[in-house]
Write a protein that holds these residues in place. Structure first.
Motif, short mmCIF file in Angstrom:
data_model
loop_
_atom_site.label_atom_id
_atom_site.label_comp_id
_atom_site.label_asym_id
_atom_site.label_seq_id
_atom_site.Cartn_x
_atom_site.Cartn_y
_atom_site.Cartn_z
N ALA B 564 -23.71 -20.15 -5.88
CA ALA B 564 -22.74 -18.87 -6.85
C ALA B 564 -21.00 -19.94 -6.97
CB ALA B 564 -21.63 -17.06 -6.50
N TRP B 565 -20.35 -19.52 -6.13
CA TRP B 565 -19.28 -20.53 -5.52
C TRP B 565 -19.42 -21.65 -6.43
CZ3 TRP B 565 -14.75 -19.47 -3.04
CH2 TRP B 565 -14.18 -20.88 -2.53
N TYR B 566 -19.88 -22.64 -6.46
CA TYR B 566 -19.44 -23.88 -6.90
C TYR B 566 -19.84 -23.67 -8.21
CZ TYR B 566 -19.26 -27.64 -3.86
OH TYR B 566 -18.40 -28.48 -3.10
N VAL B 567 -20.39 -22.44 -9.45
CA VAL B 567 -20.12 -22.63 -10.80
C VAL B 567 -19.22 -22.96 -10.90
CG1 VAL B 567 -20.91 -20.90 -12.55
CG2 VAL B 567 -22.86 -20.95 -10.27
N PHE B 568 -17.89 -21.65 -10.34
CA PHE B 568 -16.52 -21.42 -10.64
C PHE B 568 -15.77 -22.38 -9.72
CE2 PHE B 568 -19.30 -17.32 -10.73
CZ PHE B 568 -18.77 -17.76 -12.03
N ALA B 569 -15.54 -22.07 -8.55
CA ALA B 569 -15.19 -22.90 -8.21
C ALA B 569 -14.06 -23.87 -8.11
CB ALA B 569 -15.43 -22.95 -6.43
N PRO B 570 -12.75 -24.64 -8.11
CA PRO B 570 -11.40 -25.22 -8.29
C PRO B 570 -11.71 -26.36 -7.08
CG PRO B 570 -10.40 -23.70 -7.61
CD PRO B 570 -11.66 -22.80 -7.87
N GLN B 571 -13.31 -27.18 -7.62
CA GLN B 571 -13.55 -27.78 -6.14
C GLN B 571 -12.67 -29.33 -6.90
OE1 GLN B 571 -13.66 -27.20 -3.49
NE2 GLN B 571 -15.49 -27.50 -2.87
N CYS B 572 -12.00 -29.50 -7.66
CA CYS B 572 -12.41 -31.02 -7.94
C CYS B 572 -10.78 -31.70 -8.44
CB CYS B 572 -13.10 -31.15 -9.41
SG CYS B 572 -12.64 -32.58 -10.35
N LEU B 573 -9.55 -31.95 -7.82
CA LEU B 573 -9.03 -32.76 -8.23
C LEU B 573 -8.86 -33.30 -9.00
CD1 LEU B 573 -7.89 -33.61 -4.26
CD2 LEU B 573 -7.31 -31.74 -5.00
N LEU B 596 -9.74 -19.55 -11.85
CA LEU B 596 -11.14 -20.00 -10.12
C LEU B 596 -11.36 -19.84 -9.44
CD1 LEU B 596 -10.80 -23.62 -12.23
CD2 LEU B 596 -12.54 -22.10 -13.21
N ALA B 597 -10.71 -19.55 -8.85
CA ALA B 597 -11.03 -19.33 -7.33
C ALA B 597 -11.18 -18.23 -6.64
CB ALA B 597 -9.20 -19.10 -6.09
N PHE B 598 -10.70 -17.21 -7.69
CA PHE B 598 -10.62 -15.42 -7.68
C PHE B 598 -12.36 -15.37 -8.03
CE2 PHE B 598 -11.28 -11.73 -10.01
CZ PHE B 598 -11.44 -10.47 -9.04
N MET B 599 -12.58 -15.88 -9.40
CA MET B 599 -13.85 -15.59 -10.20
C MET B 599 -15.15 -16.69 -8.83
SD MET B 599 -13.14 -16.83 -13.92
CE MET B 599 -15.41 -16.87 -14.46
N ALA B 600 -14.76 -17.98 -8.37
CA ALA B 600 -16.00 -17.65 -7.08
C ALA B 600 -16.06 -16.92 -6.10
CB ALA B 600 -15.73 -19.36 -7.11
N TYR B 601 -15.08 -16.84 -5.59
CA TYR B 601 -14.95 -15.50 -4.26
C TYR B 601 -15.42 -14.70 -4.85
CZ TYR B 601 -13.88 -14.11 0.15
OH TYR B 601 -14.19 -13.60 1.15
N ALA B 602 -15.27 -14.16 -6.07
CA ALA B 602 -16.11 -12.22 -6.64
C ALA B 602 -17.48 -12.63 -6.57
CB ALA B 602 -15.12 -12.64 -7.73
N ALA B 603 -18.08 -14.03 -6.82
CA ALA B 603 -18.90 -14.56 -7.23
C ALA B 603 -19.92 -14.80 -6.51
CB ALA B 603 -19.53 -15.54 -8.60
N ALA B 604 -19.34 -15.23 -5.07
CA ALA B 604 -19.72 -16.05 -4.02
C ALA B 604 -20.60 -14.30 -2.74
CB ALA B 604 -18.96 -16.57 -3.54
N PHE B 605 -19.37 -13.15 -3.53
CA PHE B 605 -19.39 -12.44 -2.88
C PHE B 605 -20.93 -11.21 -3.05
CE2 PHE B 605 -18.27 -7.73 -2.14
CZ PHE B 605 -17.79 -8.06 -0.50
N ALA B 606 -20.68 -10.97 -5.28
CA ALA B 606 -21.47 -10.81 -4.69
C ALA B 606 -23.37 -11.03 -4.68
CB ALA B 606 -21.51 -10.70 -6.54
#
Lengths: 84, 615
Positions: B564-573, B596-606
């Motif tokens: 879920a984190w990877y769907v959203f995370a700003p993981q690419c410079l 993006l970080a907020f969405m990633a965290y929220a989705a991963a948390f859920a």
């Protein structure tokens, strides 16, 4: 007399007026700059696939895609169906 | 013609004209490869300047101004054109000569702008472009009459043909260029344009019958959509079918270079920096170049031919429903390959608000670099079993990850539209230009420009960040008696352990946090990051061993949380760097990263807590 947005595809007419929706309506101003001015012949060529929007409109030598709300600013006289 | 002539020969010329008048093709014809492309300060408008050497040996600076319909600007592009023409632009001196370009087949529209520019009372020359196409359609233009009426030189050009600008170059080389007398400003420009056309142009019919025949199919509600789907399928097929093999070659070349340097240099900091920092970091981004170029080749061809506005026409209503505009479709579709070219392709969206929104949601489209991470985790944690007889649970999970990206993009766009509702109505007012055969030189110059932008990014910011990440993952070096993976002893290891507190609520252990740091360089690098944290040595079957290790050391909830984190995370410079460049704003870039970080965290948390509750 009618609105360009209400014409059936293939219908043509002459522009009577552009109605601005406010004192400074940038869309009406832009329509004017693009050649939508009183006296010009226009033709509604066809519609887009979803919800019959946008409209493909021929004016002069040019064709524009106008959203329904944009075309609703253009008053046309279809009686005087000029050759477009 | 007026008696006033220029006091000195012009040293700077600006090309100005309507969109779709063939201005850029003429600019390419005049300046060839002597062009420089930059951005105007503070705005996302491209500034193109080139140099023209006239037969007399005189050198002239040529500026290609953005296309405009009017000096009454409605976009940042048009505002630049207006300011430069009026001599009010802060960074640009007023050009000595305005070279107006008008499409000879579309004079009713283009002459109005020419007449508007004439009011400025500046030295002018009018290039009647595409006179060949006009002749084919039986359009007769009395050039002498037009020149006499306008009061400044009028020349015929065919921008896409060799020597098609010869007459123009000769006129520019003449020292005596007339300055038109500024007409009264009150006159109706449309009436004036109509009068000029009535007196100097014979036009048998307003549109070309061939164009009408093509458009009956291409803009058809059913056939048009099928043609669009087939075109997109072809483009993405090409990106994968042609891009992957070249990507393989570049990958092999980078590995070979790494191995050569390893063999050449003694083990130590320098070798580690070059091989693991510079070559691996920059190489990991460079491998995307072939796919970027192939994608841009198609986008340029579709743009030059006139297909892009037609695709926007077909999809506008559909995209408006999602809070975007029809023109956002191709950039977003491209982002499924890679967000970098997708975001670069948003340049075809003239409305700045629509463009920013598209840039904001583009990283939510699942790019190809996320696929290796998805594949690893799905393979390790999701059982390979049938659902309802026909579906496969692993396939469904992958589908759900793609769908999550698209749905969240829709939500972001709708929320943005809701917030921006008070803002003025967004206009479409999109010109559907005549069909044209793309000119190879224009496509080539366009591709070279895009490649240059990408390579400059790789050479500067990505190089710097790769070296920084290498430094964090390599230092300090562990003592000789250190038995655990070296990365644990490094700064990255410490940062990862520090971050573990922050990520503990979403089920990440410290190993994941450490692996996420090198994974910033490119998403798939997180896999090798995990391999090194779990001390799995590189070699054949690394991924198999890694999958087994992960399956035994993580809970299902942690794995789903990471997915879920990877769907959203700003993981690419690279994506962040290109957002910075294309938006021209640090604020927007930061907003995008935080969102993006907020969405990633929220989705991963859920994902973590729902899985925990359901088990």
């Amino acid at each position: 007399m009618g609105l360009l947005s209400e014409l059936p595809p293939g219908a043509s007419g002459r522009i009577v007026d552009i109605t601005a929706q406010s004192a400074s309506d940038p869309i009406a101003e832009r329509l004017h700059d693009l050649g939508f001015v009183a006296g010009e012949p226009v033709k509604l060529v066809s519609y887009g696939p979803f919800g019959a929007d946008p409209l493909l409109v021929q004016i002069g030598f040019t064709r524009f895609a106008l959203r329904r709300s944009e075309a609703a600013r253009i008053v046309v006289n279809t009686e005087e169906a000029a050759h477009v | 013609m007026s008696d006033t002539t220029l006091a000195r020969p012009p040293v700077s010329i600006a090309l100005v004209g309507n969109p779709n008048c063939g201005k850029t093709a003429l600019f390419n014809q005049l300046t060839g490869s002597r062009q420089k492309v930059a951005n105007y300060a503070g705005v996302t408008v491209e500034r193109k300047e080139g140099r023209l050497v006239l037969p007399s040996g005189r050198k002239v600076r040529v500026l290609d101004l953005p296309g405009a319909y009017s000096l009454n600007a409605t976009s940042p592009d048009e505002a630049v054109t207006r300011d430069v023409c009026l001599g009010q632009h802060p960074d640009e001196t007023q050009p000595d000569l305005l070279l107006c370009v008008a499409d000879a087949t579309n004079l009713r529209l283009h002459l109005r702008f020419v007449l508007e520019l004439k009011r400025l009372g500046r030295p002018m020359v009018l290039a009647l472009n595409m006179v060949d196409a006009a002749k084919r359609r039986g359009i007769l233009i009395d050039r002498d009459k037009l020149e006499q009426e306008l009061g400044f030189p009028v020349v015929e050009t065919v921008a896409i043909r060799r020597q098609g600008a010869a007459a123009l170059i000769n006129v520019l080389d003449e020292h005596r260029l007339a300055v038109p007398a500024a007409p009264t400003t009150g006159a109706d420009l449309h009436a004036e344009a109509r009068r000029l056309i009535a007196s100097a142009v014979t036009m048998p019919q307003p549109t070309s019958p061939i164009d009408e025949a093509i458009d009956r199919w291409v803009l058809h509600p059913v056939w048009g959509l099928l043609i669009l789907a087939a075109t997109m399928l072809l483009v993405f097929q090409a990106v994968y079918a042609w891009g992957e093999p070249i990507k393989g070659i570049i990958d092999a070349a980078i590995q070979w270079l790494g191995a050569e340097v390893t063999a050449l240099l003694p083990a130590g900091i320098l070798r580690s920096l070059l091989v693991e920092g510079v070559i691996a970091g920059v190489g990991g981004v460079l491998v995307f170049l072939p796919q970027i170029l192939i994608l841009f080749f198609f986008i340029l061809v579709l743009e030059e031919s006139g297909y892009l506005p037609r695709a926007a026409f077909l999809l506008d209503r559909f995209m408006v429903g999602a809070g975007l505009s029809g023109r956002a479709f191709i950039p977003l579709l491209s982002s499924f390959a890679c967000a970098v070219p997708g975001i670069m392709a948003t340049r075809s969206i003239p409305d700045p608000r629509d463009r920013l929104l598209t840039i904001l949601v583009a990283p939510l489209m699942t790019c190809s670099a996320r696929l290796p991470v998805y594949a690893l985790l799905i393979g390790a944690f999701i059982p390979d079993r049938a659902v309802f007889g026909v579906f496969n649970l692993q396939g469904l999970t992958l589908f759900a990850l793609y769908a999550a990206g698209i749905v969240s993009a829709l939500i972001v766009a709708l929320v943005a539209r809701y917030i921006g509702k008070q803002a003025s109505e967004q206009a479409l007012l999109l010109e559907i230009p005549a069909w044209r055969v793309p000119n190879p030189r224009d496509v080539f110059l366009g591709l070279r420009e895009r490649a240059g932008i990408f390579l400059r990014r790789v050479g500067t910011i990505i190089l710097a960040l790769s070296v920084l990440l290498w430094f964090l993952s390599s230092f300090p070096t562990p003592p000789a008696d250190w038995s655990r993976p070296a990365i644990e002893y490094s700064f990255a290891g410490h940062i990862g352990r520090g971050l573990a507190m922050l990520f503990e609520p979403i089920g990440f252990n410290w190993q994941i946090c450490v692996a996420l740091i090198p994974g910033l360089a490119a998403r798939e690098v997180a896999i090798s990051g995990l391999a090194s944290v779990y001390a799995i040595s590189a070699g054949d079957g690394t991924e198999q061993v890694l999958a087994t290790t992960l399956a035994s050391s993580w809970s299902l909830a942690t794995a789903l949380s990471l997915l879920a984190w990877y769907v959203f995370a700003p993981q690419c410079l690279s994506t962040i760097a290109v957002i910075r460049r294309e938006s021209g704003s640090l604020k927007i870039t930061l907003f995008s990263v935080v969102l993006l970080a907020f969405m990633a965290y929220a989705a991963a948390f859920a994902a973590y807590h729902l899985t925990g509750a359901l088990q």
